[in-house]
Design a protein around this motif. Structure first.
Motif, PDB file in Angstrom:
ATOM      1  N   HIS A  85      35.660  47.573  43.868  1.00  0.00           N
ATOM      2  CA  HIS A  85      36.901  46.984  44.378  1.00  0.00           C
ATOM      3  C   HIS A  85      37.962  47.085  43.296  1.00  0.00           C
ATOM      4  O   HIS A  85      37.645  47.046  42.101  1.00  0.00           O
ATOM      5  N   GLN A  86      39.220  47.174  43.704  1.00  0.00           N
ATOM      6  CA  GLN A  86      40.284  46.950  42.734  1.00  0.00           C
ATOM      7  C   GLN A  86      40.315  45.454  42.445  1.00  0.00           C
ATOM      8  O   GLN A  86      40.308  44.635  43.362  1.00  0.00           O
ATOM      9  N   LEU A  87      40.331  45.090  41.166  1.00  0.00           N
ATOM     10  CA  LEU A  87      40.270  43.688  40.796  1.00  0.00           C
ATOM     11  C   LEU A  87      41.459  43.366  39.890  1.00  0.00           C
ATOM     12  O   LEU A  87      41.714  44.066  38.904  1.00  0.00           O
ATOM     13  N   ILE A  88      42.206  42.335  40.231  1.00  0.00           N
ATOM     14  CA  ILE A  88      43.335  41.869  39.427  1.00  0.00           C
ATOM     15  C   ILE A  88      42.985  40.479  38.922  1.00  0.00           C
ATOM     16  O   ILE A  88      42.662  39.585  39.702  1.00  0.00           O
ATOM     17  N   VAL A 113      41.597  39.270  43.821  1.00  0.00           N
ATOM     18  CA  VAL A 113      42.494  38.668  42.832  1.00  0.00           C
ATOM     19  C   VAL A 113      41.849  37.392  42.311  1.00  0.00           C
ATOM     20  O   VAL A 113      41.539  36.488  43.092  1.00  0.00           O
ATOM     21  N   PHE A 114      41.651  37.325  40.991  1.00  0.00           N
ATOM     22  CA  PHE A 114      41.096  36.140  40.354  1.00  0.00           C
ATOM     23  C   PHE A 114      42.141  35.558  39.414  1.00  0.00           C
ATOM     24  O   PHE A 114      42.542  36.198  38.438  1.00  0.00           O
ATOM     25  N   ASP A 115      42.582  34.349  39.724  1.00  0.00           N
ATOM     26  CA  ASP A 115      43.560  33.662  38.873  1.00  0.00           C
ATOM     27  C   ASP A 115      42.821  32.630  38.035  1.00  0.00           C
ATOM     28  O   ASP A 115      42.472  31.552  38.504  1.00  0.00           O
ATOM     29  N   GLU A 116      42.510  33.013  36.779  1.00  0.00           N
ATOM     30  CA  GLU A 116      41.829  32.140  35.820  1.00  0.00           C
ATOM     31  C   GLU A 116      40.471  31.654  36.321  1.00  0.00           C
ATOM     32  O   GLU A 116      40.140  30.472  36.240  1.00  0.00           O
ATOM     33  N   ILE A 117      39.680  32.587  36.873  1.00  0.00           N
ATOM     34  CA  ILE A 117      38.317  32.214  37.278  1.00  0.00           C
ATOM     35  C   ILE A 117      37.453  31.916  36.058  1.00  0.00           C
ATOM     36  O   ILE A 117      36.398  31.291  36.163  1.00  0.00           O
ATOM     37  N   ASP A 118      37.923  32.358  34.886  1.00  0.00           N
ATOM     38  CA  ASP A 118      37.154  32.142  33.650  1.00  0.00           C
ATOM     39  C   ASP A 118      37.536  30.844  32.946  1.00  0.00           C
ATOM     40  O   ASP A 118      37.215  30.646  31.774  1.00  0.00           O
ATOM     41  N   ALA A 119      38.240  29.948  33.661  1.00  0.00           N
ATOM     42  CA  ALA A 119      38.637  28.680  33.043  1.00  0.00           C
ATOM     43  C   ALA A 119      37.409  27.898  32.581  1.00  0.00           C
ATOM     44  O   ALA A 119      36.360  27.907  33.236  1.00  0.00           O
ATOM     45  N   ASN A 174      42.152  45.217  36.521  1.00  0.00           N
ATOM     46  CA  ASN A 174      43.500  45.043  35.990  1.00  0.00           C
ATOM     47  C   ASN A 174      43.600  43.627  35.445  1.00  0.00           C
ATOM     48  O   ASN A 174      43.505  42.651  36.211  1.00  0.00           O
ATOM     49  N   VAL A 175      43.784  43.478  34.120  1.00  0.00           N
ATOM     50  CA  VAL A 175      43.886  42.144  33.538  1.00  0.00           C
ATOM     51  C   VAL A 175      45.352  41.834  33.237  1.00  0.00           C
ATOM     52  O   VAL A 175      46.123  42.711  32.840  1.00  0.00           O
ATOM     53  N   ILE A 176      45.712  40.578  33.445  1.00  0.00           N
ATOM     54  CA  ILE A 176      47.068  40.105  33.174  1.00  0.00           C
ATOM     55  C   ILE A 176      46.963  38.969  32.173  1.00  0.00           C
ATOM     56  O   ILE A 176      46.274  37.975  32.420  1.00  0.00           O
ATOM     57  N   THR A 177      47.622  39.120  31.040  1.00  0.00           N
ATOM     58  CA  THR A 177      47.557  38.092  30.004  1.00  0.00           C
ATOM     59  C   THR A 177      48.975  37.686  29.595  1.00  0.00           C
ATOM     60  O   THR A 177      49.958  38.321  29.967  1.00  0.00           O
ATOM     61  N   GLY A 178      49.056  36.618  28.806  1.00  0.00           N
ATOM     62  CA  GLY A 178      50.344  36.129  28.333  1.00  0.00           C
ATOM     63  C   GLY A 178      50.247  34.658  28.009  1.00  0.00           C
ATOM     64  O   GLY A 178      49.314  33.957  28.451  1.00  0.00           O
ATOM     65  N   GLU A 179      51.184  34.172  27.237  1.00  0.00           N
ATOM     66  CA  GLU A 179      51.160  32.775  26.853  1.00  0.00           C
ATOM     67  C   GLU A 179      51.379  31.876  28.062  1.00  0.00           C
ATOM     68  O   GLU A 179      51.972  32.294  29.062  1.00  0.00           O
ATOM     69  N   THR A 180      50.933  30.652  27.946  1.00  0.00           N
ATOM     70  CA  THR A 180      51.134  29.676  29.024  1.00  0.00           C
ATOM     71  C   THR A 180      52.626  29.508  29.295  1.00  0.00           C
ATOM     72  O   THR A 180      53.417  29.324  28.368  1.00  0.00           O
ATOM     73  N   MET A 200      41.965  36.374  47.565  1.00  0.00           N
ATOM     74  CA  MET A 200      42.582  35.699  46.422  1.00  0.00           C
ATOM     75  C   MET A 200      41.786  34.465  46.051  1.00  0.00           C
ATOM     76  O   MET A 200      41.447  33.651  46.900  1.00  0.00           O
ATOM     77  N   HIS A 201      41.535  34.336  44.758  1.00  0.00           N
ATOM     78  CA  HIS A 201      40.781  33.180  44.257  1.00  0.00           C
ATOM     79  C   HIS A 201      41.587  32.521  43.162  1.00  0.00           C
ATOM     80  O   HIS A 201      41.805  33.094  42.092  1.00  0.00           O
ATOM     81  N   GLY A 202      42.071  31.278  43.447  1.00  0.00           N
ATOM     82  CA  GLY A 202      42.901  30.552  42.500  1.00  0.00           C
ATOM     83  C   GLY A 202      42.091  29.722  41.536  1.00  0.00           C
ATOM     84  O   GLY A 202      40.865  29.612  41.639  1.00  0.00           O
TER      85      GLY A 202
END
Length: 552
Positions: free
Chosen positions: A483-486, A456-462, A25-31, A128-130
């Motif tokens: 796994h379910q991945l967000i 849950v990965f919050d911007e792991i691709d930074a 599950n990907v979540i996108t949007g402007e900063t 959760m991974h911030g």
């Protein structure tokens, strides 16, 4: 998996309901649109402390709600059962938090719980991974945890930890014995010895105290006592008109009366008995008075003895029993202090034996870690190749160290990103993009055996992009197979790999800002990918590129 997340009156969010599916599950949007608010809401549901400042301006409360559908609820049910709750019905778990200015209500399956329960559930529900968590990978303690988790070494770690706990208890006792100042100890021994000796020499007893007090009272009143005793004797036998003379006269009369009245004999016998009783009482009174030692010497001894009792009770306890009990306590303390050298030797011998057992457990754990380390190195290296480190190599070094809470080993993750480069400790790598990818590779390896259902990965691709971004996206999709991945992402290459795509945006209406979440369908999804590729003004070429990325 996480099925539904509902948020109401949380910061910029007015009323949003988000549905998630299996896979990526990907979540996108402007900063600034509010993507991280979704993750923040989830953190609240998993035990993070709430702040009333989170409540949307002008509202009285905010609430967050999550619904999980678990194919295997064993770990969650174990937590619920441990806190006295019913297990999940059909794998359904509902968590709700309601936050007001003055209260914080937390419910699990409609039953109130503490934040600690939420945290325990969070540990088995969501990993959760911030955006900054990859820095934790540089911590050698975290590296050790990763190695042990990969090798499933919990049993060996617990066995070692038990021996280490015993070792530390004995060591602390020895340290306490060694930490005391010798001069202070000698003063303490001298002080206790004086107290114990004073109590022992006094030979206090409850019975003697009562006897001394009684005798002291008698002698203090001896003059009056003797006078009263003599008065009683005179009244009975010696004074004019005394009782004895009256009884004797009565006997003489009765001797004559017996001749006339036969029953007078009985009266005579009773009078004779009374005479005997009077004589015995007089002897007792005289003996008692004669037995009083009212000499100055005796009185002085009694005064001194009473002073001893009073002094020791004033110093060492309010009663004789308390003085005696304190004396026994101080005697034991004195014995312990005088025997501390012997005790130290005994403890040192015990410590040596426990260390042998500890060392055996530590060496066993090290051997298991060494067996696991090569496998972990190989697995992470393969994952790194998939995400752009074509010639990269990952290594796990284990070195011996003094016994500690986690074992007798120090660990160091090593990494050589490029061909021809020497292996360096991971903590010496400056590029956060490289460290992020190493973290992703590590998560990918651990995910295969991890029982936690949601990642849950919050911007792991930074700090990555281009073709590397595509590789990261494919790796995330691969992890999402088990796994379910967000994942919150700014990379179109990653977003394109998602099986479910949620777009977050904000709007201003009547002077208020609102965050909205939209589930994108095949028609709207290329527009979002195109926005990520080229900004707000999508061109035909960016839309075509977006469709190609989505395989359309």
């Amino acid at each position: 998996m996480l099925r539904t997340l509902k948020i109401k009156n949380l910061a910029l969010v007015d009323d949003v309901q988000v549905g998630f599916n299996e896979g990526l599950n990907v979540i996108t949007g402007e900063t600034g649109a509010g993507k991280s608010l979704l993750i923040g809401a989830l953190r609240l549901l998993l035990g993070e402390r709430a702040d009333k400042s989170m409540i949307r301006t002008g509202e009285a409360l905010c609430s967050v709600y999550a619904e999980f559908g678990l194919s295997n609820a064993a770990q969650v049910d174990a937590v619920l059962t441990d806190v006295g709750m019913e297990p999940c019905d059909g794998g359904l778990l509902i968590i709700r938090r309601i936050i007001t200015e003055s209260s914080n209500k937390t419910l699990v399956n409609d039953e109130p719980v503490t934040l600690n329960v939420l945290k325990r559930l969070g540990e088995v529900l969501v990993d959760m991974h911030g955006p900054y968590d990859h820095q934790s990978l540089l911590d050698q303690a975290v590296q050790l945890e990763i190695l042990d988790a990969f090798g499933q070494l919990d049993a060996a770690k617990k066995a070692y930890a038990c021996e280490y706990s015993n070792y530390r208890k004995i060591q602390k006792c020895i340290d306490a014995l060694n930490s005391d100042n010798e001069e202070d100890l000698e003063r303490q021994i001298e002080f206790l010895d004086y107290r114990v000796n004073e109590i022992e020499v006094a030979k206090l007893t409850v019975e003697e105290e009562a006897e001394v007090e009684e005798e002291h009272s008698v002698i203090a009143n001896s003059q009056q006592l003797i006078e009263l005793s003599n008065g009683a004797v005179n009244a009975l036998t010696e004074g004019e008109g005394c009782a004895f003379d009256g009884l004797a006269s009565a006997q003489q009369v009765l001797n004559q009366l017996i001749k006339l009245v036969p029953e007078a004999q009985e009266w005579h016998d009773e009078i004779e008995s009374a005479v005997t009783s009077v004589q015995e009482v007089v002897r007792s009174i005289e003996n008692s008075a004669a037995g009083i030692d009212s000499s100055p010497e005796r009185m002085q001894w009694l005064d001194d003895r009473l002073t001893t009792y009073q002094t020791l009770k004033r110093k060492y306890g309010s009663t004789v029993e308390e003085v005696q009990q304190n004396g026994k306590t101080w005697e034991q303390q004195l014995s312990d202090l005088r025997g501390r050298d012997k005790k130290r030797l005994e403890l040192q011998g015990e410590l040596d034996l426990v260390f042998q057992t500890l060392e055996k457990a530590g060496l066993k754990l090290r051997q298991m870690r060494e067996n696991v380390a090569d496998n972990l190195s190989e697995c992470i290296t393969k994952e790194l190749i998939d995400i752009g480190f074509e010639h990269g190599f990952f290594d796990v070094q284990i070195n011996a160290c003094a016994p500690g809470p986690s074992g007798m080993d120090e660990i160091e993750f090593g990494f050589a990103p490029n061909a021809g480069e020497d292996m360096r400790p991971l903590r010496m790598i400056a590029s956060s993009g490289e460290i992020s990818r190493v973290m992703l590779a590590t998560k990918a390896v651990l995910a295969r055996q991890d029982q936690i259902p949601v990642l849950v990965f919050d911007e792991i691709d930074a700090n990555v992009g281009g073709e590397i971004g595509g590789a990261v996206g494919r790796k995330l999709a691969q992890v999402a197979e088990c796994h379910q991945l967000i994942c919150i992402t700014h990379l179109p290459q990653v977003a394109a790999c998602g099986t479910t795509h949620l777009a977050v945006s904000k709007k201003v209406e009547d002077g208020r800002t609102y965050t909205e979440v939209e589930l994108l369908d095949p028609e709207s999804r290329p527009d979002e990918i195109a926005r990520m590729l080229g900004g707000k003004d999508s061109t035909t070429s960016t839309l075509q590129h977006a469709r190609e990325m989505l395989g359309m």
